[in-house]
Enzyme design. Structure first.
Site, PDB file in Angstrom:
ATOM      1  N   ASN A 206       0.864  -1.182   0.000  1.00  0.00           N
ATOM      2  CA  ASN A 206       0.000   0.000   0.000  1.00  0.00           C
ATOM      3  C   ASN A 206       0.900   1.231   0.000  1.00  0.00           C
ATOM      4  O   ASN A 206       1.523   1.541   1.013  1.00  0.00           O
ATOM      5  CB  ASN A 206      -0.892  -0.043   1.251  1.00  0.00           C
ATOM      6  CG  ASN A 206      -1.697   1.226   1.435  1.00  0.00           C
ATOM      7  OD1 ASN A 206      -1.773   2.070   0.531  1.00  0.00           O
ATOM      8  ND2 ASN A 206      -2.307   1.374   2.604  1.00  0.00           N
TER       9      ASN A 206
ATOM     10  N   LYS B 241       0.088   4.252  -0.171  1.00  0.00           N
ATOM     11  CA  LYS B 241      -0.573   5.418   0.458  1.00  0.00           C
ATOM     12  C   LYS B 241      -0.399   6.654  -0.431  1.00  0.00           C
ATOM     13  O   LYS B 241      -0.378   6.524  -1.642  1.00  0.00           O
ATOM     14  CB  LYS B 241      -0.035   5.614   1.883  1.00  0.00           C
ATOM     15  CG  LYS B 241      -0.116   4.322   2.699  1.00  0.00           C
ATOM     16  CD  LYS B 241       0.123   4.510   4.157  1.00  0.00           C
ATOM     17  CE  LYS B 241      -0.005   3.162   4.862  1.00  0.00           C
ATOM     18  NZ  LYS B 241       0.161   3.247   6.298  1.00  0.00           N
TER      19      LYS B 241
ATOM     20  N   HIS C 145      -9.419   1.105   5.582  1.00  0.00           N
ATOM     21  CA  HIS C 145      -8.098   1.317   6.180  1.00  0.00           C
ATOM     22  C   HIS C 145      -8.238   2.261   7.376  1.00  0.00           C
ATOM     23  O   HIS C 145      -9.027   3.201   7.346  1.00  0.00           O
ATOM     24  CB  HIS C 145      -7.136   1.900   5.138  1.00  0.00           C
ATOM     25  CG  HIS C 145      -5.709   1.851   5.590  1.00  0.00           C
ATOM     26  ND1 HIS C 145      -5.203   2.766   6.487  1.00  0.00           N
ATOM     27  CD2 HIS C 145      -4.710   0.974   5.319  1.00  0.00           C
ATOM     28  CE1 HIS C 145      -3.931   2.458   6.725  1.00  0.00           C
ATOM     29  NE2 HIS C 145      -3.613   1.376   6.034  1.00  0.00           N
TER      30      HIS C 145
ATOM     31  N   GLU D 150      -6.518   4.641   8.368  1.00  0.00           N
ATOM     32  CA  GLU D 150      -6.289   6.063   8.067  1.00  0.00           C
ATOM     33  C   GLU D 150      -7.559   6.700   7.501  1.00  0.00           C
ATOM     34  O   GLU D 150      -7.806   7.884   7.711  1.00  0.00           O
ATOM     35  CB  GLU D 150      -5.099   6.209   7.106  1.00  0.00           C
ATOM     36  CG  GLU D 150      -3.782   5.960   7.839  1.00  0.00           C
ATOM     37  CD  GLU D 150      -2.668   5.399   6.981  1.00  0.00           C
ATOM     38  OE1 GLU D 150      -2.764   5.449   5.746  1.00  0.00           O
ATOM     39  OE2 GLU D 150      -1.689   4.890   7.573  1.00  0.00           O
TER      40      GLU D 150
ATOM     41  N   GLU E 203      -4.804  -4.901  10.847  1.00  0.00           N
ATOM     42  CA  GLU E 203      -3.784  -3.873  10.982  1.00  0.00           C
ATOM     43  C   GLU E 203      -4.000  -3.133  12.303  1.00  0.00           C
ATOM     44  O   GLU E 203      -4.808  -2.192  12.361  1.00  0.00           O
ATOM     45  CB  GLU E 203      -3.874  -2.863   9.829  1.00  0.00           C
ATOM     46  CG  GLU E 203      -3.636  -3.463   8.461  1.00  0.00           C
ATOM     47  CD  GLU E 203      -3.108  -2.422   7.469  1.00  0.00           C
ATOM     48  OE1 GLU E 203      -2.124  -2.729   6.801  1.00  0.00           O
ATOM     49  OE2 GLU E 203      -3.664  -1.316   7.393  1.00  0.00           O
TER      50      GLU E 203
ATOM     51  N   GLY F 187       3.026   2.515  10.760  1.00  0.00           N
ATOM     52  CA  GLY F 187       3.944   3.647  10.588  1.00  0.00           C
ATOM     53  C   GLY F 187       4.709   4.009  11.849  1.00  0.00           C
ATOM     54  O   GLY F 187       5.340   5.061  11.921  1.00  0.00           O
TER      55      GLY F 187
ATOM     56  N   SER G  35       3.999  -1.856  10.202  1.00  0.00           N
ATOM     57  CA  SER G  35       5.467  -1.881  10.327  1.00  0.00           C
ATOM     58  C   SER G  35       6.093  -3.206   9.894  1.00  0.00           C
ATOM     59  O   SER G  35       7.038  -3.683  10.531  1.00  0.00           O
ATOM     60  CB  SER G  35       5.888  -1.515  11.755  1.00  0.00           C
ATOM     61  OG  SER G  35       5.494  -0.191  12.056  1.00  0.00           O
TER      62      SER G  35
HETATM   63  P1  13P Z   1       3.383   0.606   7.557  1.00  0.00           P
HETATM   64  O1  13P Z   1       3.921  -0.672   6.964  1.00  0.00           O
HETATM   65  O2  13P Z   1       4.069   1.827   7.019  1.00  0.00           O
HETATM   66  O3  13P Z   1       3.342   0.556   9.043  1.00  0.00           O
HETATM   67  O4  13P Z   1       1.855   0.732   7.048  1.00  0.00           O
HETATM   68  C1  13P Z   1       0.998  -0.351   7.180  1.00  0.00           C
HETATM   69  C2  13P Z   1      -0.272  -0.075   6.472  1.00  0.00           C
HETATM   70  O5  13P Z   1      -1.042   0.764   6.883  1.00  0.00           O
HETATM   71  C3  13P Z   1      -0.570  -0.838   5.246  1.00  0.00           C
HETATM   72  O6  13P Z   1      -1.874  -0.628   4.816  1.00  0.00           O
END
Ligand code: 13P
Length: 256
Positions: free
Chosen positions: A9, A11, A94, A96, A166, A172, A212
């Site tokens: 992803n 983002k 997600h 976010e 997740e 992150g 992560s």
């Molecule tokens: P990170 O791998 O940067 O922690 O992000 C995970 C994520 O949100 C994948 O959708």
């Protein structure tokens, strides 16, 4: 039979030229890999990335969708448009989007249904926040998001869904769930699938871990019984680290 599933992803990262460069490198690296490999670039790069990965092992996904097919919804992208551009997958729910764009379980449910109706495979994300984990509420939160997102979805549709666990506190932050913490939730999700949809769907369902994930921790996570792959954020932005995670995923699967 489940197979390793590794998705990146990206983002809100990568211009079109950067996306093209990354995916061209990746295509070389993963030539001989098996399993499912998915890149999920921003909308603006989907078309050019699709041109490069055509005929390769890499599949295309989008990061979001709106639940209507067309109309006066300025700024939104429909499932038809994603299908038309060659997407196989779309991320839904997600954290976010839940956090910054107020997506509720009801909205997530509408999006999952819209994706399925248009033959897109939703990657349905669920996960608890740190304060919820600290209060011992993890499995309640997972249950609520699971039931809310899958409300009204029958067996024939459910078999197409990929679920991604997740934990919000691991996204992150560099703080990964331990393989045991992740396995506990994955096993809970598979049991929920079994109760709701029966053995066959539960046994075949792909359940990913995200948060992560790096080349160093991918193997121990994917080696867990109910972890079928990973949804990678930061480490998918470089071909080398993403390629290494794909390799580790395959190695872990062989050892299961
Ligand atoms: P990170 O791998 O940067 O922690 O992000 C995970 C994520 O949100 C994948 O959708």
């Amino acid at each position: 039979m489940r197979k390793p599933f590794i998705a990146g992803n990206w983002k809100m990262n990568k211009t079109v030229s950067e996306a093209v460069e990354l995916v061209a490198k990746l295509k070389e690296i993963v030539k001989d890999e098996r399993g499912e490999i998915v890149v999920i670039p921003p909308f603006t790069a989907l078309f050019e990335v699709k041109k490069i990965i055509s005929g390769s092992r890499i599949e295309l996904g989008a990061q979001n969708l709106y639940w209507k097919e067309k109309g006066a919804f300025t700024g939104e992208i429909s499932p038809l448009m994603l299908k038309d551009i060659g997407c196989k997958y779309v991320i839904v729910g997600h954290s976010e989007r839940r956090q910054h764009f107020n997506e509720t379980d009801e909205i997530v449910n509408l999006k999952i249904k819209a994706a399925l109706e248009n033959s897109l495979i939703p990657i349905f994300c669920i996960g608890e926040k740190l304060e919820q984990r600290d209060k011992g509420e993890t499995l309640n939160v997972i249950e609520r998001q699971f039931e809310g997102g899958l409300s009204g979805i029958d067996e024939s549709k459910a078999r197409k869904i990929v679920i991604a666990y997740e934990p919000v506190w691991a996204i992150g932050t560099g703080r990964t769930a331990t393989p045991e913490q992740a396995q506990e939730v994955h096993s809970f999700i598979r049991t929920k699938l079994r109760k709701k949809y029966g053995n066959e769907i539960a046994n075949c369902a792909i359940i990913l871990y995200g948060g992560s994930v790096k080349p160093e921790n991918a193997h121990s996570l994917i080696k867990q019984k109910d972890i079928d792959g990973v949804l990678v954020g930061g480490a998918s932005l470089e071909a080398e680290s993403f390629g290494k995670i794909i390799e580790e995923g395959w190695r872990a699967f062989r050892e299961k």
